[in-house]
Scaffold this motif. Structure first.
Motif, short mmCIF file in Angstrom:
data_model
loop_
_atom_site.label_atom_id
_atom_site.label_comp_id
_atom_site.label_asym_id
_atom_site.label_seq_id
_atom_site.Cartn_x
_atom_site.Cartn_y
_atom_site.Cartn_z
N ASN A 30 34.17 -11.89 -76.33
CA ASN A 30 35.12 -12.78 -77.00
C ASN A 30 35.88 -12.07 -78.11
O ASN A 30 37.04 -12.37 -78.36
CB ASN A 30 34.38 -13.98 -77.60
CG ASN A 30 33.62 -14.78 -76.56
OD1 ASN A 30 32.64 -14.31 -76.03
ND2 ASN A 30 34.09 -15.99 -76.29
N LEU B 257 31.24 -18.57 -83.70
CA LEU B 257 32.60 -18.42 -83.18
C LEU B 257 32.59 -18.23 -81.67
O LEU B 257 33.44 -18.79 -80.95
CB LEU B 257 33.30 -17.24 -83.85
CG LEU B 257 33.63 -17.38 -85.34
CD1 LEU B 257 34.30 -16.12 -85.85
CD2 LEU B 257 34.52 -18.59 -85.60
N ASP C 199 34.30 -20.77 -79.05
CA ASP C 199 35.32 -20.27 -78.13
C ASP C 199 34.99 -20.64 -76.69
O ASP C 199 35.84 -21.16 -75.95
CB ASP C 199 35.43 -18.75 -78.28
CG ASP C 199 36.59 -18.16 -77.49
OD1 ASP C 199 37.54 -18.92 -77.16
OD2 ASP C 199 36.57 -16.95 -77.22
N ASN D 197 35.17 -24.49 -76.12
CA ASN D 197 36.56 -24.95 -76.16
C ASN D 197 37.27 -24.64 -74.84
O ASN D 197 38.01 -25.48 -74.31
CB ASN D 197 37.30 -24.29 -77.32
CG ASN D 197 38.73 -24.77 -77.45
OD1 ASN D 197 38.99 -25.95 -77.66
ND2 ASN D 197 39.68 -23.85 -77.31
N GLN D 198 37.04 -23.45 -74.30
CA GLN D 198 37.68 -23.09 -73.04
C GLN D 198 37.12 -23.89 -71.87
O GLN D 198 37.78 -24.03 -70.83
CB GLN D 198 37.51 -21.60 -72.78
CG GLN D 198 38.29 -20.71 -73.74
CD GLN D 198 39.79 -21.04 -73.73
OE1 GLN D 198 40.40 -21.19 -72.67
NE2 GLN D 198 40.37 -21.20 -74.92
N ARG E 21 41.73 -13.67 -85.68
CA ARG E 21 41.01 -14.31 -84.57
C ARG E 21 40.73 -15.78 -84.86
O ARG E 21 40.86 -16.63 -83.97
CB ARG E 21 39.70 -13.56 -84.32
CG ARG E 21 38.84 -14.15 -83.20
CD ARG E 21 39.54 -14.20 -81.85
NE ARG E 21 39.68 -12.88 -81.25
CZ ARG E 21 40.04 -12.67 -79.99
NH1 ARG E 21 40.29 -13.71 -79.19
NH2 ARG E 21 40.21 -11.45 -79.52
N LEU F 250 41.85 -19.00 -82.59
CA LEU F 250 40.94 -20.05 -82.11
C LEU F 250 41.41 -21.43 -82.57
O LEU F 250 41.28 -22.42 -81.83
CB LEU F 250 39.53 -19.78 -82.62
CG LEU F 250 38.84 -18.50 -82.09
CD1 LEU F 250 37.50 -18.30 -82.79
CD2 LEU F 250 38.64 -18.58 -80.58
N GLU G 32 44.08 -22.63 -80.43
CA GLU G 32 43.56 -23.01 -79.11
C GLU G 32 42.88 -24.37 -79.12
O GLU G 32 42.45 -24.86 -78.07
CB GLU G 32 42.60 -21.94 -78.61
CG GLU G 32 43.30 -20.62 -78.30
CD GLU G 32 42.37 -19.50 -77.90
OE1 GLU G 32 42.83 -18.53 -77.30
OE2 GLU G 32 41.15 -19.60 -78.21
#
Length: 493
Positions: A97, A165, A169, A172-173, A208, A212, A215
């Protein structure tokens, strides 16, 4: 992978570093990138070995062997050799990531497990990794990936270090809505305040986090669970909670004089310096400053090295780092046979800087502090030490034996304690009612769920103090477990 004969034709090139005596006047990163051409040559050194141990990612008797997140290193080495940088970035992001973090601060166990490292210097994996991601940002290849469909589930992540984090990530994806809670004023945890700016510039971390956020991840700072928000509120508002609070309880000294003034925990020193740097470029005068002082760091690890480098940038009068273990061997020993990380003697960045300024490596080996002496004002004045010998007992265990006649007195006006971490701070686990084992949150590596249903744990809070790359691995793994948990919950309704 790479050029079939590249490992025989080309030599390893180290990442470029600014001159030690010059860089201690700057708080910027001390390394510089190799050119694209040189990196392509380094990629050509990849051997196309039958079994690429570099990405196996296991521990052998407590020592890392290969990449914990199983980066497909030979594939992106080959793509870099061919000049296909954007495709290399896609391969890199498949497993990692945050390669901009690992490419800067990871000790690269992958290189220790490189097959070429059996006889020659390893492939420059870490340098290649960093360049791939930096080129990705520079060329606009790294853009927000906004999920098109949302699941309707909400997850709270407590702690914004690398594990938190990574978990955020991944989830969330997957389409879940994620909120990250951080008790500090900035996000990144260890990445922000535990690692000094000259190793990892904070713009890299903020870049970063901002990505995020774009996103769809929500970040909430200055919020401590148990004080500013309760577990009841989190469990009511969210379908699952992940505790990624780190292993931040630092070990302290237990000896005569340990209550003297100007004895500081290493992380508090590093945090205060970074905060003052970011807030005002030190204009606020809030950071502890050791200019013109004799400094001793107790503890021989990386955190201690960071204290050495920080003290040098503040123009200390002298600096030494005390460690209890002997100096490492210059080549692999039987205890660290390939493919384990070799753990050999190197002149790391901080030590090269001290050597350039004072003409000596600041490390003192097999040394034990016996007492701390105060001055008339109650502050530390000097440290008394004795040398030790590491011996193997008849029971097969190693012991340290003091050597009479080796006593010494060291002047010191500031002492930094960097002797490791006991484990997770207990306030948050206690608030949630989760069980602890050896000061770590008890959660199985199988599903990462704690003793409290719907509450999960990952990273240093679960496994103990470790590397950034292991935290990323745990963040990815706990995300997969939470996703499975939510799917199973959905089947019940």
């Amino acid at each position: 992978m790479g050029k079939s004969t590249g490992f025989m034709e080309f030599k390893r090139e180290k990442v470029q570093e600014n001159v030690p005596l010059e860089r201690i006047s700057s708080w910027n990163e001390y390394t510089r990138k190799l050119t694209d051409e040189k990196l392509q040559t380094q990629g050509a050194r990849c051997m196309d070995c039958g079994t690429p141990f570099c990405h196996m990612g296991i521990e052998i008797r407590g020592t890392a062997a290969g990449c914990p997140i199983n980066n497909v290193i030979p594939e992106w080495n080959d793509l870099v050799y061919k000049g296909q940088w954007e495709e290399a970035l896609k391969r890199l992001h498949m497993t990692n990531n945050f390669p901009e973090f690992t490419g800067r601060v990871c000790p690269a166990p992958c290189e220790g497990s490189c097959t070429l490292a059996i006889t020659d210097p390893a492939v420059a994996i870490k340098s290649i990794e960093r360049t791939i991601i930096d080129k990705g940002f520079d060329n606009g290849w790294v853009t927000p990936r906004i999920p098109q469909i949302r699941s309707g589930y909400k997850i709270a992540v407590v702690g914004s270090g690398p594990a938190g984090l990574a978990a955020a990530d991944q989830l969330n994806q997957m389409g879940h809505s994620v909120t990250v809670f951080e008790r500090s004023d900035r996000f990144g945890g260890l990445l922000m305040y535990g690692i000094p700016n000259m190793k990892l510039e904070k713009e890299v971390v903020e870049r970063r986090v901002n990505l995020l956020s774009l996103e769809g991840i929500q970040f909430i700072a200055n919020t401590e669970v148990g004080n500013d928000i309760t577990k009841e509120q989190l469990q009511h508002q969210y379908d699952a909670v992940i505790l990624c609070t780190g292993a931040q309880k630092q070990r302290t000294l237990h000896m005569e004089g340990n209550d003297a003034g100007n004895i500081h925990l290493a992380m508090e020193y590093l945090t205060d310096v970074t905060k003052s740097l970011l807030e005002s470029n030190f204009e606020d005068k809030k950071a502890l400053n050791v200019e013109g002082k004799d400094v001793i760091v107790i503890g021989g690890g990386d955190t201690g090295a960071d204290c050495v480098a920080t003290a040098l940038r503040q123009n200390c009068r002298s600096v030494y780092q005390f460690g209890k273990h002997p100096q490492q061997a210059t080549t692999r020993t039987e205890d660290t046979m390939w493919p384990k990380d070799p753990n050999v003697y190197t002149l790391d960045y901080a030590y090269a800087e001290a050597d350039a300024k004072f003409g000596r490596d600041p490390r003192e080996y097999c040394i034990q502090t016996t007492k701390i002496v105060k001055d008339a004002h109650g502050n530390v004045k000097e440290l008394h030490t004795i040398q030790m010998e590491k011996i193997l007992g008849e029971d097969g265990f190693h012991y340290f034996k003091e050597l009479p006649g080796t006593e010494k007195v060291w002047p010191a006006q500031h002492v930094f304690v960097a002797i490791g971490f006991e484990g997770a701070e207990k306030e948050t686990p206690k608030h949630f009612g989760v069980e602890l084992t050896n000061n770590r949150i008890r959660a199985s590596i199988k599903d990462y769920e704690t003793s409290v249903p719907s509450v999960f744990a990952a990273g240093d809070a679960r496994r103990g103090q470790s590397l950034v790359v292991w935290a990323i691995k745990e963040g990815r793994a706990v995300a997969a477990s939470v996703h499975y948990y939510l799917q199973e919950q959905a089947k019940k309704f």
